[in-house]
Design a protein around this motif. Structure first.
Motif, PDB file in Angstrom:
ATOM      1  N   ALA A   1       1.036  -1.063  -0.176  1.00 26.34           N
ATOM      2  CA  ALA A   1       0.078   0.000   0.036  1.00 26.34           C
ATOM      3  C   ALA A   1       0.832   1.305  -0.088  1.00 26.34           C
ATOM      4  O   ALA A   1       2.086   1.481   0.626  1.00 26.34           O
ATOM      5  CB  ALA A   1      -0.816   0.221   1.115  1.00 26.34           C
ATOM      6  N   ALA A   2       0.571   2.148  -0.781  1.00 24.82           N
ATOM      7  CA  ALA A   2       1.306   3.614  -1.126  1.00 24.82           C
ATOM      8  C   ALA A   2       0.642   4.686  -0.652  1.00 24.82           C
ATOM      9  O   ALA A   2       1.281   5.792  -1.140  1.00 24.82           O
ATOM     10  CB  ALA A   2       1.958   3.350  -2.491  1.00 24.82           C
ATOM     11  N   GLY A   3      -0.483   4.679  -0.175  1.00 28.00           N
ATOM     12  CA  GLY A   3      -1.334   5.834   0.124  1.00 28.00           C
ATOM     13  C   GLY A   3      -2.256   6.243  -1.257  1.00 28.00           C
ATOM     14  O   GLY A   3      -2.249   5.413  -2.005  1.00 28.00           O
ATOM     15  N   ASP A   4      -2.254   7.827  -1.243  1.00 30.27           N
ATOM     16  CA  ASP A   4      -3.212   7.972  -2.418  1.00 30.27           C
ATOM     17  C   ASP A   4      -2.410   8.343  -3.684  1.00 30.27           C
ATOM     18  O   ASP A   4      -2.082   9.503  -3.707  1.00 30.27           O
ATOM     19  CB  ASP A   4      -3.936   9.095  -1.933  1.00 30.27           C
ATOM     20  CG  ASP A   4      -4.926   9.770  -2.868  1.00 30.27           C
ATOM     21  OD1 ASP A   4      -5.028   9.114  -4.294  1.00 30.27           O
ATOM     22  OD2 ASP A   4      -5.639  10.824  -2.753  1.00 30.27           O
ATOM     23  N   MET A   5      -2.107   7.230  -4.544  1.00 33.91           N
ATOM     24  CA  MET A   5      -1.132   7.518  -5.574  1.00 33.91           C
ATOM     25  C   MET A   5      -1.752   8.860  -6.425  1.00 33.91           C
ATOM     26  O   MET A   5      -0.833   9.620  -6.808  1.00 33.91           O
ATOM     27  CB  MET A   5      -0.876   6.452  -6.191  1.00 33.91           C
ATOM     28  CG  MET A   5      -0.203   5.465  -5.542  1.00 33.91           C
ATOM     29  SD  MET A   5       1.505   5.774  -5.484  1.00 33.91           S
ATOM     30  CE  MET A   5       2.090   5.069  -7.197  1.00 33.91           C
ATOM     31  N   PRO A   6      -2.889   8.567  -6.729  1.00 28.14           N
ATOM     32  CA  PRO A   6      -3.524   9.687  -7.746  1.00 28.14           C
ATOM     33  C   PRO A   6      -3.478  11.287  -7.002  1.00 28.14           C
ATOM     34  O   PRO A   6      -3.323  12.156  -7.643  1.00 28.14           O
ATOM     35  CB  PRO A   6      -4.927   9.434  -7.960  1.00 28.14           C
ATOM     36  CG  PRO A   6      -4.983   7.956  -7.822  1.00 28.14           C
ATOM     37  CD  PRO A   6      -3.898   7.445  -6.811  1.00 28.14           C
ATOM     38  N   GLY A   7      -3.519  11.154  -5.457  1.00 29.38           N
ATOM     39  CA  GLY A   7      -3.638  12.426  -4.921  1.00 29.38           C
ATOM     40  C   GLY A   7      -2.000  12.890  -4.928  1.00 29.38           C
ATOM     41  O   GLY A   7      -1.676  14.003  -3.922  1.00 29.38           O
TER      42      GLY A   7
END
Length: 265
Positions: free
Chosen positions: A70-76
């Motif tokens: 999991a890497a957080g909100d990639m688009p954000g």
């Protein structure tokens, strides 16, 4: 089409289809292997979501060869949780979920996006935390033959790992501090090129560290032949240096996904 060497990143290819239909589309296009960025909306998905994802891989008859933590909100704009103090617990909780999926599906490569620099936290403190978290993940992955991958990334100004040397320095630190050796360099030809790294030199210098390869052309991050990266040359250099692993296609098709594979011929 000889697709035996190549794996499809189903988080960036076949996006015209729902995510769980993409492994079957990759198989229908002639590919035997796939990889994914973290495929869930939360770092702790429910059992039903995990089961559906694993079933899609198995039913398609493809091998999962790469999975991101999991890497957080990639688009954000997020680029990982490994070095992010406020979200370190999320990463640690995600380790067991990610590796559990991988172990059940026979996946051995796990990309751990490092994370952006955070205001109000010193780079040293972030790097210390990252070393601890990577050691935890690599220890767990190594228990079943898995490898945690460290990747230089472009397009994110606050992401500190820009070159192959940057990533290898992190790997060496973790090894030195913890004795864990189940880490490797993810050499993405696109990211390295865009960041100004000398890809030929990096392949030669770090051949023994390269555990996974991804590609796209630049500029544009489309398929090979649409830009200026000498992809064929670099693949030959990797082979000559002894790399015999998968080559993952992590590009945005310039047109239809099916037509973006023509260059492989």
């Amino acid at each position: 089409m000889d697709t035996a060497r190549f794996a499809v990143n189903c988080s960036i290819l076949f996006t015209e289809l729902p995510l769980l239909e993409r492994p079957a589309a990759a198989r229908a296009a002639g590919f035997a292997a796939v990889e994914f960025w973290w495929p869930f909306d939360t770092h702790l998905p429910g059992d039903a979501e995990v089961d559906a994802f694993e079933r899609a891989i198995r039913d398609a008859g493809v091998q999962l060869i790469g999975l991101n933590f999991a890497a957080g909100d990639m688009p954000g704009g997020d680029r990982g949780l490994v070095s992010w103090p406020q979200r370190s617990l999320e990463f640690r909780d995600n380790i067991a979920v990610t590796l559990g999926i991988g172990e059940r599906l026979g996946c051995r490569g796990f990309n751990a996006p490092y994370g952006n620099r955070i205001e109000g936290v010193s780079p040293q403190d972030q790097d210390d935390l990252a070393a601890e978290n990577l050691a935890l993940a690599a220890t767990a992955a190594g228990s079943f033959g898995g490898v945690v991958l460290v990747e230089p990334v472009s397009g994110a100004d606050r992401y500190p790992l820009r070159t192959a040397a940057d990533a290898v320095a992190v790997i060496e630190r973790v090894e030195r501090d913890s004795g864990v050796t189940s880490l490797g360099l993810l050499a993405d030809l696109y990211h390295l090129t865009v960041n100004g790294d000398d890809v030929t030199t990096a392949i030669s210098a770090y051949a023994d560290r390269i555990a996974h390869v991804q590609l796209a052309d630049a500029p544009g991050r489309n398929e090979p032949g649409t830009g200026k990266i000498p992809v064929g040359q670099h693949l030959a250099e990797l082979a000559a240096a002894g790399y015999a692993g998968w080559i993952a296609l992590e590009y945005k098709p310039a047109g239809r996904t099916a037509e973006s594979f023509d260059w492989i011929r």
